[in-house]
Structure formats: structure tokens, C-alpha cells
Design an enzyme around this catalytic site. Structure first.
Site, short mmCIF file in Angstrom:
data_model
loop_
_atom_site.label_atom_id
_atom_site.label_comp_id
_atom_site.label_asym_id
_atom_site.label_seq_id
_atom_site.Cartn_x
_atom_site.Cartn_y
_atom_site.Cartn_z
CG ASN A 9 -5.96 28.41 49.03
OD1 ASN A 9 -6.94 29.05 49.40
ND2 ASN A 9 -4.73 28.91 49.05
CD1 TRP A 10 -11.70 26.33 45.86
CD2 TRP A 10 -13.69 27.21 46.35
NE1 TRP A 10 -12.65 25.37 45.65
CE2 TRP A 10 -13.89 25.89 45.94
CE3 TRP A 10 -14.82 27.97 46.72
CZ2 TRP A 10 -15.15 25.29 45.88
CZ3 TRP A 10 -16.07 27.38 46.67
CH2 TRP A 10 -16.22 26.06 46.25
CE LYS A 11 -3.97 30.57 45.83
NZ LYS A 11 -2.69 30.92 45.26
CG HIS A 96 -1.37 30.85 51.24
ND1 HIS A 96 -0.99 31.79 50.31
CD2 HIS A 96 -1.60 29.72 50.56
CE1 HIS A 96 -1.01 31.24 49.11
NE2 HIS A 96 -1.38 29.98 49.24
CD GLU A 166 1.11 26.38 48.99
OE1 GLU A 166 0.45 25.84 48.10
OE2 GLU A 166 0.80 27.47 49.50
N GLY A 172 0.99 30.47 42.30
CA GLY A 172 0.18 31.52 41.69
C GLY A 172 0.50 31.79 40.23
CB SER A 214 2.55 25.65 39.35
OG SER A 214 2.73 27.06 39.42
N GLY A 235 -4.26 25.61 44.28
CA GLY A 235 -4.92 26.90 44.12
C GLY A 235 -5.72 26.94 42.82
#
Ligand code: PGA
Length: 254
Positions: A9-11, A96, A166, A172, A214, A235
Site C-alpha cells: 500500500n503505497w498510500k 483503510h 490492521e 503508520g 508496522s 505501508g
């Protein structure tokens, strides 16, 4: 052999098309050589078209980070299921925590889930509590999230469902730590129990449950081996091609 599912997930990164191309090329080079993993790269919408043709292999596929549930025209800023499919997208992250933080509730998430399923897009449904209390109220929270997000979902639609657990406190750069494999193991059992109660054991056991929050090259394998996860949603570490390649290789060989 059931393949592990690794979602990148490149956000909202990277900042430029040139960096996105570089990251994609490096990731795909490794991913396409691994036969025990399906890697799904989820870049920001603006880059999907660029990778549309190169990510249609069995081992390395293209995913989106969100979707809109309707296909009519007057929806400024939204992206339809048809548009995603025409770009070669096969999976969509839905619900998300970073989207939920912007106001997306379980009802909206449910609409998106149903829209994906009707359009034969695989749903990566994100669930997770914001904190863990000692009385176990977070378990009730997870149960409600699953029930509401999957309202009106019927058994034949389940082949397109993946759950990504998650815990928000582990996601994050503000996260203090990842979950532990032991705690995850209990949560995976709990999620499968909730799914069994809703859809029956036979159907529920076929729904993959991923872990995200993480994940890095040191802890990745243990979430699969000891945590009972069927894959990972990654992420930050997916933006570092070296680290992400190490994760893929570790999972392939563990
Ligand atoms: P992280 O993000 O790996 O950077 O914690 C995971 C996610 O948001 O899906």
C-alpha cells in the site's frame, strides 16, 4: 499450495512519476520470480494507468487504494469500478483506517465492498480497533465492524473477500509498535469465528486474513508463521524497494 498474499500500500507516495516507475520496476523484478506469493501493488490512482499493462501477471498484480460504489457520471473526484477494471486493477483496499479517519463509516465501507464484489474485484477489507482495552471491548468493536461492513454479502460473493486486520495503534509512522504474533494469532481465530458464525465454517475458513501495521523485514515472517496470517498489508516498508524485496524473499523461503 495456497499462496501468501502480500499487498503493497503505497498510500500517497511517491511524489513523482519517475520515482513511482523506479519503485514499481524494482518491486516487480523480485515479485515475479517468487512462486509462493502473490504480490499486489497499490499505487495512488494517478499512477495506475502507467502500470496497467505490466502488472497483469499471476505473481504481480495491480490494486487500488479505494473505489466509489456507483458508476454514474456526476461524482467529482471519484473513481468507478469500471475505470479501475479498465486499468487492469484486480484488487481494491476498502475501509483503510486512514480513510475511516476522514469520515468513512461502516455503511459506506459496505457499499464499496458490495460494489467490488458485484464487479468481480477482490476486496481487501480493512478492520481494526484504535486501542485495546483490558475488558475486551475491542473484540466487540471488531465483530460489529465485520458484521456491518459485510451486510448483504452472500456466500457466493465470498471468493472475492480478503480481510486485513490492521490495529490502528500499530499503523503508520505514529505507531509505537507492531502487534505481536501471539496476540495476532488470537485475533485471527476470533475473526474466523465471527466469519464462521455469519457464513458457516466451511465458507469462512476459505477467507484469507492478512495482518497490517508496522510490518518490516524483521517481523514479517513471524506474523505468517506464528500469527496465523495468510498474508500481509504493508505501508511504509513497501516504499523501500530493498526492504520490501527482503520481506518478499523471507516470506517465500519461510
Ligand atoms: P504501515 O502501514 O506498514 O506503514 O504501518 C500499513 C497500512 O496502513 O496499511
Amino acid at each position: 499450495m495456497v499462496k501468501k498474499l502480500i499487498i503493497a500500500n503505497w498510500k500517497m507516495a511517491p511524489a513523482t512519476l519517475a520515482s513511482a516507475r523506479e519503485l514499481f520496476t524494482k518491486t516487480k523484478r523480485v515479485a515475479q520470480n517468487l512462486n509462493r506469493i502473490t504480490t499486489v501493488i497499490c499505487p495512488p490512482f494517478v499512477f495506475l494507468g502507467v502500470f496497467s499493462k505490466s502488472a497483469r501477471t499471476q505473481r504481480c498484480r495491480l490494486g487500488a487504494q479505494d473505489i466509489f460504489w456507483k458508476s454514474d457520471n456526476a461524482r467529482t473526484g471519484e473513481i468507478s469500478p469500471e475505470q479501475l477494471k479498465s486499468m487492469g486493477v484486480s484488487s481494491v483496499i476498502v475501509g483503510h483506517s486512514e480513510r475511516r479517519a476522514l469520515g468513512e463509516d461502516d455503511e459506506v465501507v459496505n457499499r464499496k465492498v458490495l460494489s467490488c464484489m458485484r464487479n468481480r474485484l477482490r476486496v481487501i477489507l480493512c478492520i481494526g480497533e484504535s486501542n485495546r482495552d483490558s475488558e475486551g471491548a475491542y473484540l466487540r468493536f471488531i465483530e460489529t465492524q465485520i458484521e456491518k461492513s459485510l451486510a448483504k454479502v452472500s456466500r457466493p460473493m465470498l471468493s472475492n473477500l480478503v480481510i486485513a486486520y490492521e490495529p490502528i495503534w500499530a499503523v503508520g509512522s505514529y505507531a509505537k509498535r507492531a502487534d505481536t504474533p501471539d496476540e495476532l494469532f488470537e485475533m485471527v481465530i476470533f475473526i474466523k469465528k465471527v466469519l464462521s458464525d455469519r457464513f458457516g465454517k466451511k465458507h469462512a475458513l476459505g477467507i484469507p486474513v492478512l495482518y497490517g501495521g508496522s510490518v518490516n523485514e524483521r517481523n514479517a515472517a513471524s506474523f505468517l508463521k506464528h500469527g496465523g496470517a495468510d498474508g500481509l498489508l504493508i505501508g511504509r516498508a513497501s516504499l523501500d524497494p530493498k526492504q520490501f524485496s527482503n520481506i518478499l524473499k523471507t516470506v517465500e523461503h519461510s
